[in-house]
Design a protein around this motif. Structure first.
Motif: not given
Length: 261
Positions: A236, A239, A243, A251, A259
């Protein structure tokens, strides 16, 4: 084109995921992209291994190729094969030393290593920087990336859609060029950008979450999927780094997730 994650644990299998391995299904062509530790077991939840049309190995570290041995055993010794694996060899696109490296991994002793040859069931093809190939309905292009061994990013195209897989790499122009304009970039993010050991990640090995996002932005990709997070780092957090520098959808992938490209 559809991507299924067989494993996404960086540097080796974790308690909840095999090491790196992915299944790409495009127009009825099924390709395994990397076969790290434990991925052939996961593959069997999604596809009969006999239905594979080819394998592409980004590089020859064990966490990306070790289960090639398991696939060879399946093709050599399955008691009820649907076809003759020696007459219909499985295409394997990989770095130049793959036949010897994978033969050595398969052989249980020095004596057998001298005689082991996997070409009875595998048809090896050597990847090169800028090289192209095709497996069934999928066009492939390879771009050399920056890693301690020979390593490639892999571009897969079908039906006007493009998926690019980074393999393992440090920051490099080769990844940006290979990923240019892709619909999806499946990119390694192995460590934080800043840690107690460094203020900038060591070059030539892996990408931080921030660097993965920077490469995605520079290549102008439509979507970023992060993978290859080792068990000792927080996905996380990586991630969040991505971002900060990439404004498209991003993601973390999950094992057994699918996907659409």
């Amino acid at each position: 084109m559809r991507l299924t994650v067989l494993g996404c644990s960086g540097s080796g299998p974790g308690p909840h995921s095999p090491a790196s391995g992915y299944l790409v299904d495009a127009g009825g062509t099924r390709i395994a992209v990397d076969l790290g530790n434990g991925t052939v077991g996961a593959l069997q939840r999604h596809l009969d291994p006999w239905a594979l049309d080819g394998v592409v190995l980004s590089h020859l570290h064990p966490d990306h190729c070790a289960d090639t041995s398991a696939l060879v055993v399946h093709r050599r010794y399955h008691p009820f094969p649907p076809y003759d694996a020696t007459a219909r060899k499985l295409p394997v696109h990989a770095p130049a030393e793959a036949p010897e490296r994978l033969g050595a991994a398969y052989a249980p002793s020095a004596a057998e290593r001298a005689e082991t040859d996997l070409t009875d069931v595998c048809a090896f093809a050597t990847m090169t920087d800028g090289g192209t190939a095709a497996i069934g309905d999928v066009d492939l292009r390879f771009g050399a990336v920056d890693h301690p061994c020979e390593a490639y990013a892999i571009r897969l195209e079908h039906g006007g859609r493009t998926l690019v897989y980074s393999g393992d790499t440090g920051p490099c122009a080769g990844l940006v060029e290979t990923a240019r304009g892709a619909d999806v970039l499946l990119c390694e993010a192995t460590w934080p950008h800043v840690t107690q050991w460094w203020e900038e990640p060591p070059p030539g090995v892996h990408l931080s979450g921030r660097q993965a996002g920077q490469h995605a932005a520079a290549a102008g990709v439509g979507r970023l999927l992060l993978t290859h997070v080792p068990v000792w780092f927080d996905g996380d957090a990586l991630l969040a780094e991505a971002r900060e520098v990439y404004d498209g959808p991003v993601e973390l992938v999950r094992p057994d997730a699918t996907y659409d490209i």
